[in-house]
Design a protein around this motif. Structure first.
Motif, PDB file in Angstrom:
ATOM      1  N   UNK A  70       0.781  -1.231   0.000  1.00 50.73           N
ATOM      2  CA  UNK A  70       0.000   0.000   0.000  1.00 50.73           C
ATOM      3  C   UNK A  70       0.812   1.280   0.000  1.00 50.73           C
ATOM      4  N   UNK A  71       2.094   1.200   0.376  1.00 49.47           N
ATOM      5  CA  UNK A  71       2.869   2.441   0.485  1.00 49.47           C
ATOM      6  C   UNK A  71       4.371   2.187   0.431  1.00 49.47           C
ATOM      7  N   UNK A  72       5.091   3.296   0.286  1.00 46.24           N
ATOM      8  CA  UNK A  72       6.541   3.301   0.342  1.00 46.24           C
ATOM      9  C   UNK A  72       6.925   4.187   1.516  1.00 46.24           C
ATOM     10  N   UNK A  73       7.752   3.653   2.401  1.00 43.88           N
ATOM     11  CA  UNK A  73       8.191   4.382   3.595  1.00 43.88           C
ATOM     12  C   UNK A  73       9.693   4.602   3.467  1.00 43.88           C
ATOM     13  N   UNK A  74      10.129   5.837   3.589  1.00 44.85           N
ATOM     14  CA  UNK A  74      11.560   6.127   3.586  1.00 44.85           C
ATOM     15  C   UNK A  74      11.880   6.971   4.806  1.00 44.85           C
ATOM     16  N   UNK A  75      12.904   6.556   5.509  1.00 44.79           N
ATOM     17  CA  UNK A  75      13.421   7.339   6.630  1.00 44.79           C
ATOM     18  C   UNK A  75      14.863   7.676   6.275  1.00 44.79           C
ATOM     19  N   UNK A  76      15.127   8.974   6.127  1.00 48.23           N
ATOM     20  CA  UNK A  76      16.473   9.434   5.788  1.00 48.23           C
ATOM     21  C   UNK A  76      16.961  10.362   6.886  1.00 48.23           C
ATOM     22  N   UNK A  77      18.085  10.005   7.485  1.00 46.68           N
ATOM     23  CA  UNK A  77      18.660  10.784   8.591  1.00 46.68           C
ATOM     24  C   UNK A  77      17.636  11.059   9.685  1.00 46.68           C
ATOM     25  N   UNK A  78      16.824  10.049   9.999  1.00 48.92           N
ATOM     26  CA  UNK A  78      15.874  10.148  11.094  1.00 48.92           C
ATOM     27  C   UNK A  78      14.528  10.767  10.749  1.00 48.92           C
ATOM     28  N   UNK A  79      14.363  11.276   9.530  1.00 48.98           N
ATOM     29  CA  UNK A  79      13.091  11.887   9.131  1.00 48.98           C
ATOM     30  C   UNK A  79      12.329  10.919   8.234  1.00 48.98           C
ATOM     31  N   UNK A  80      11.153  10.501   8.698  1.00 47.94           N
ATOM     32  CA  UNK A  80      10.363   9.515   7.966  1.00 47.94           C
ATOM     33  C   UNK A  80       9.331  10.185   7.070  1.00 47.94           C
ATOM     34  N   UNK A  81       9.188   9.634   5.864  1.00 50.15           N
ATOM     35  CA  UNK A  81       8.172  10.067   4.906  1.00 50.15           C
ATOM     36  C   UNK A  81       7.426   8.833   4.433  1.00 50.15           C
ATOM     37  N   UNK A  82       6.139   8.988   4.183  1.00 50.83           N
ATOM     38  CA  UNK A  82       5.316   7.887   3.687  1.00 50.83           C
ATOM     39  C   UNK A  82       4.604   8.362   2.440  1.00 50.83           C
ATOM     40  N   UNK A  83       4.690   7.559   1.370  1.00 50.03           N
ATOM     41  CA  UNK A  83       4.021   7.901   0.126  1.00 50.03           C
ATOM     42  C   UNK A  83       3.137   6.767  -0.350  1.00 50.03           C
ATOM     43  N   UNK A  84       1.904   7.078  -0.679  1.00 53.38           N
ATOM     44  CA  UNK A  84       0.989   6.089  -1.270  1.00 53.38           C
ATOM     45  C   UNK A  84       1.354   5.936  -2.740  1.00 53.38           C
ATOM     46  N   UNK A  85       1.333   4.712  -3.243  1.00 54.19           N
ATOM     47  CA  UNK A  85       1.737   4.470  -4.626  1.00 54.19           C
ATOM     48  C   UNK A  85       0.592   4.610  -5.623  1.00 54.19           C
ATOM     49  N   UNK A  86      -0.631   4.759  -5.135  1.00 53.56           N
ATOM     50  CA  UNK A  86      -1.762   4.938  -6.026  1.00 53.56           C
ATOM     51  C   UNK A  86      -1.549   6.207  -6.854  1.00 53.56           C
ATOM     52  N   UNK A  87      -1.535   6.059  -8.163  1.00 52.94           N
ATOM     53  CA  UNK A  87      -1.349   7.199  -9.054  1.00 52.94           C
ATOM     54  C   UNK A  87       0.089   7.659  -9.201  1.00 52.94           C
ATOM     55  N   UNK A  88       1.050   6.967  -8.586  1.00 50.93           N
ATOM     56  CA  UNK A  88       2.460   7.355  -8.670  1.00 50.93           C
ATOM     57  C   UNK A  88       3.038   7.001 -10.038  1.00 50.93           C
ATOM     58  N   UNK A  89       4.140   7.668 -10.387  1.00 50.29           N
ATOM     59  CA  UNK A  89       4.840   7.415 -11.645  1.00 50.29           C
ATOM     60  C   UNK A  89       6.317   7.222 -11.364  1.00 50.29           C
ATOM     61  N   UNK A  90       6.944   6.335 -12.147  1.00 53.84           N
ATOM     62  CA  UNK A  90       8.393   6.166 -12.056  1.00 53.84           C
ATOM     63  C   UNK A  90       9.064   7.472 -12.447  1.00 53.84           C
ATOM     64  N   UNK A  91      10.143   7.810 -11.771  1.00 53.63           N
ATOM     65  CA  UNK A  91      10.850   9.035 -12.082  1.00 53.63           C
ATOM     66  C   UNK A  91      12.314   8.775 -12.381  1.00 53.63           C
ATOM     67  N   UNK A  92      12.990   8.031 -11.486  1.00 55.23           N
ATOM     68  CA  UNK A  92      14.423   7.811 -11.620  1.00 55.23           C
ATOM     69  C   UNK A  92      14.789   6.552 -10.847  1.00 55.23           C
ATOM     70  N   UNK A  93      15.668   5.750 -11.427  1.00 55.91           N
ATOM     71  CA  UNK A  93      16.089   4.521 -10.755  1.00 55.91           C
ATOM     72  C   UNK A  93      17.450   4.638 -10.108  1.00 55.91           C
ATOM     73  N   UNK A  94      17.887   5.843  -9.834  1.00 55.44           N
ATOM     74  CA  UNK A  94      19.150   6.030  -9.134  1.00 55.44           C
ATOM     75  C   UNK A  94      20.284   6.357 -10.077  1.00 55.44           C
ATOM     76  N   UNK A  95      21.388   6.789  -9.490  1.00 56.79           N
ATOM     77  CA  UNK A  95      22.594   7.121 -10.235  1.00 56.79           C
ATOM     78  C   UNK A  95      23.555   5.951 -10.100  1.00 56.79           C
ATOM     79  N   UNK A  96      23.701   5.202 -11.178  1.00 59.94           N
ATOM     80  CA  UNK A  96      24.550   4.011 -11.130  1.00 59.94           C
ATOM     81  C   UNK A  96      25.894   4.216 -11.807  1.00 59.94           C
TER      82      UNK A  96
END
Length: 161
Positions: A70-96
């Motif tokens: 149902x969602x993507x949870x990211x915690x970066x440097x102690x700050x958590x964000x939650x994003x619902x994937x409904x209606x989301x679009x791919x943007x970038x797969x990282x810098x490889x």
């Protein structure tokens, strides 16, 4: 018609297994056939009743990304964000570029409200887990339940060979 968490989990795991080279043992990244396989009891996750864990990249308690049905949870440097994937679009797969010198990068999706949402990706072979988990969940929005069942069955058959 809403897809069930179980069907979304099944197709995501099949996609991950199809695209990830064995063995599936990586430093920070894992996928989960069931919620009981999640080894990080110290992380406080608030999951809905039928919500299932798909995969994660967990560096430590302050830096991680966890994908559920149902969602993507990211915690970066102690700050958590939650994003619902409904209606989301791919943007970038990282810098490889030069990834052999870096063990982590960030992928990005655009949420339905236009907000850019980052998530951790372990570089190398492990990268396929987060990338394909997220990519598959986003693609299923355009699929019927029957499509999901057929694709999952096909991928699972190929994975067993």
């Amino acid at each position: 018609m809403r897809k069930t968490d179980k069907s979304l989990h099944n197709i995501s795991i099949a996609s991950i297994k199809r695209s990830t080279v064995k063995p599936y043992e990586f430093k920070w990244t894992k996928f989960y056939d069931s919620n009981s396989e999640f080894p990080y009891s110290g992380l406080e996750l608030e999951l809905q009743e039928k919500e299932l864990l798909i995969c994660s990249t967990i560096i430590n308690a302050d830096n991680y990304s966890i994908l559920t049905t149902q969602k993507l949870i990211t915690k970066e440097n102690g700050t958590e964000s939650v994003g619902k994937l409904t209606g989301a679009k791919d943007n970038l797969y990282g810098d490889f570029k030069g990834y052999k010198d870096k063990s982590l990068t960030f992928g990005k999706i655009q949420l339905e409200n236009g907000v850019e949402f980052k998530y951790f990706i372990e570089t190398g072979k492990a990268s396929m887990i987060m990338i394909n988990g997220i990519r598959t969940l986003i693609k299923t929005q355009q699929m019927t339940n029957k499509n999901i069942e057929n694709v999952t069955r096909s991928w699972n058959t190929k994975n067993e060979k």
